[in-house]
Design a protein around this motif. Structure first.
Motif, PDB file in Angstrom:
ATOM      1  N   LEU A   1       0.817  -1.209   0.000  1.00 36.42           N
ATOM      2  CA  LEU A   1       0.000   0.000   0.000  1.00 36.42           C
ATOM      3  C   LEU A   1       0.855   1.265   0.000  1.00 36.42           C
ATOM      4  O   LEU A   1       0.564   2.221  -0.727  1.00 36.42           O
ATOM      5  N   GLY A   2       1.922   1.286   0.793  1.00 36.62           N
ATOM      6  CA  GLY A   2       2.803   2.452   0.803  1.00 36.62           C
ATOM      7  C   GLY A   2       3.366   2.732  -0.580  1.00 36.62           C
ATOM      8  O   GLY A   2       3.416   3.886  -1.022  1.00 36.62           O
ATOM      9  N   SER A   3       3.768   1.686  -1.283  1.00 39.62           N
ATOM     10  CA  SER A   3       4.276   1.857  -2.652  1.00 39.62           C
ATOM     11  C   SER A   3       3.196   2.418  -3.564  1.00 39.62           C
ATOM     12  O   SER A   3       3.469   3.290  -4.398  1.00 39.62           O
ATOM     13  N   ARG A   4       1.977   1.936  -3.429  1.00 39.33           N
ATOM     14  CA  ARG A   4       0.870   2.450  -4.239  1.00 39.33           C
ATOM     15  C   ARG A   4       0.640   3.937  -3.981  1.00 39.33           C
ATOM     16  O   ARG A   4       0.404   4.703  -4.920  1.00 39.33           O
ATOM     17  N   LEU A   5       0.702   4.355  -2.720  1.00 39.77           N
ATOM     18  CA  LEU A   5       0.516   5.771  -2.402  1.00 39.77           C
ATOM     19  C   LEU A   5       1.619   6.622  -3.023  1.00 39.77           C
ATOM     20  O   LEU A   5       1.341   7.669  -3.612  1.00 39.77           O
ATOM     21  N   ILE A   6       2.856   6.175  -2.908  1.00 38.53           N
ATOM     22  CA  ILE A   6       3.966   6.943  -3.484  1.00 38.53           C
ATOM     23  C   ILE A   6       3.866   6.952  -5.007  1.00 38.53           C
ATOM     24  O   ILE A   6       4.111   7.985  -5.645  1.00 38.53           O
ATOM     25  N   GLU A   7       3.498   5.835  -5.612  1.00 38.52           N
ATOM     26  CA  GLU A   7       3.306   5.806  -7.069  1.00 38.52           C
ATOM     27  C   GLU A   7       2.235   6.806  -7.478  1.00 38.52           C
ATOM     28  O   GLU A   7       2.386   7.504  -8.490  1.00 38.52           O
ATOM     29  N   TRP A   8       1.141   6.888  -6.710  1.00 38.07           N
ATOM     30  CA  TRP A   8       0.096   7.872  -7.001  1.00 38.07           C
ATOM     31  C   TRP A   8       0.695   9.285  -6.975  1.00 38.07           C
ATOM     32  O   TRP A   8       0.447  10.079  -7.876  1.00 38.07           O
ATOM     33  N   ALA A   9       1.487   9.574  -5.934  1.00 37.45           N
ATOM     34  CA  ALA A   9       2.072  10.909  -5.783  1.00 37.45           C
ATOM     35  C   ALA A   9       3.035  11.228  -6.927  1.00 37.45           C
ATOM     36  O   ALA A   9       3.037  12.346  -7.452  1.00 37.45           O
ATOM     37  N   VAL A  10       3.844  10.273  -7.330  1.00 39.47           N
ATOM     38  CA  VAL A  10       4.794  10.496  -8.430  1.00 39.47           C
ATOM     39  C   VAL A  10       4.030  10.701  -9.735  1.00 39.47           C
ATOM     40  O   VAL A  10       4.337  11.620 -10.507  1.00 39.47           O
ATOM     41  N   ASP A  11       3.016   9.878  -9.998  1.00 40.53           N
ATOM     42  CA  ASP A  11       2.216  10.042 -11.213  1.00 40.53           C
ATOM     43  C   ASP A  11       1.520  11.393 -11.230  1.00 40.53           C
ATOM     44  O   ASP A  11       1.489  12.073 -12.262  1.00 40.53           O
ATOM     45  N   ARG A  12       0.948  11.790 -10.100  1.00 43.61           N
ATOM     46  CA  ARG A  12       0.275  13.089 -10.031  1.00 43.61           C
ATOM     47  C   ARG A  12       1.273  14.224 -10.226  1.00 43.61           C
ATOM     48  O   ARG A  12       0.988  15.210 -10.907  1.00 43.61           O
ATOM     49  N   SER A  13       2.473  14.072  -9.674  1.00 46.33           N
ATOM     50  CA  SER A  13       3.523  15.074  -9.855  1.00 46.33           C
ATOM     51  C   SER A  13       3.870  15.230 -11.326  1.00 46.33           C
ATOM     52  O   SER A  13       4.013  16.356 -11.827  1.00 46.33           O
ATOM     53  N   ARG A  14       4.006  14.126 -12.030  1.00 43.97           N
ATOM     54  CA  ARG A  14       4.276  14.191 -13.473  1.00 43.97           C
ATOM     55  C   ARG A  14       3.152  14.925 -14.197  1.00 43.97           C
ATOM     56  O   ARG A  14       3.402  15.781 -15.051  1.00 43.97           O
ATOM     57  N   SER A  15       1.917  14.571 -13.860  1.00 39.59           N
ATOM     58  CA  SER A  15       0.783  15.195 -14.554  1.00 39.59           C
ATOM     59  C   SER A  15       0.673  16.687 -14.242  1.00 39.59           C
ATOM     60  O   SER A  15       0.087  17.436 -15.023  1.00 39.59           O
TER      61      SER A  15
END
Length: 150
Positions: free
Chosen positions: A99-113
């Motif tokens: 779950l922690g990895s999923r949250l960070i992946e969300w944050a990185v993807d949102r940062s890119r967008s």
């Protein structure tokens, strides 16, 4: 991992968010789960700022994770925009399942967008497990941080 919904935090999520923030030795010293008024005011303020994203991960109608992502336009690095990840917490029952990895992946993807060229975060020096987690996700311990309490 089961059904998981990552969505913006709502006022009704505050008790569960604060409980996760307080669920470790550092958080227990800093957070006040018995007085949610400051957290409600903060979430209201953050929710009206388009550069702030406070999100929760929900499984079976239960908040099991949270983080805050701040977008910071800047002049340095040729006018780069960066993001800052703060307040990453995963409920004790959910740790170790990705779950922690999923949250960070969300944050990185949102940062890119959002057009960010850099994602940064800080972690208390005593949180060595968290440091290993962030390093596994590709973050590097590149700076020394300083704070001044006001």
């Amino acid at each position: 991992m089961g059904d998981l919904d990552i969505r913006p935090a709502a006022e009704g999520d505050i008790p569960e968010i604060v409980a996760m923030l307080a669920d470790d030795p550092l958080g227990a010293q800093r957070e006040t789960p018995n007085d949610l008024a400051p957290y409600r005011a903060a979430l209201e303020r953050l929710s009206t700022d388009p550069l702030q994203h406070v999100i929760v991960a929900v499984r079976c109608d239960r908040v099991v994770g949270t983080l805050q992502l701040t977008i910071v336009p800047g002049l340095s690095r040729r006018g780069s925009t960066r993001s800052i990840i703060e307040g990453v917490r995963v409920h004790a029952d959910e740790r170790g399942n990705g779950l922690g990895s999923r949250l960070i992946e969300w944050a990185v993807d949102r940062s890119r967008s959002e057009g960010c060229q850099l994602v940064q975060l800080t972690s208390d020096a005593s949180r060595t497990d968290a440091h290993r987690f962030y390093e596994r996700l590709g973050f590097t311990a590149s700076h020394v941080g300083f704070k001044l309490s006001l």
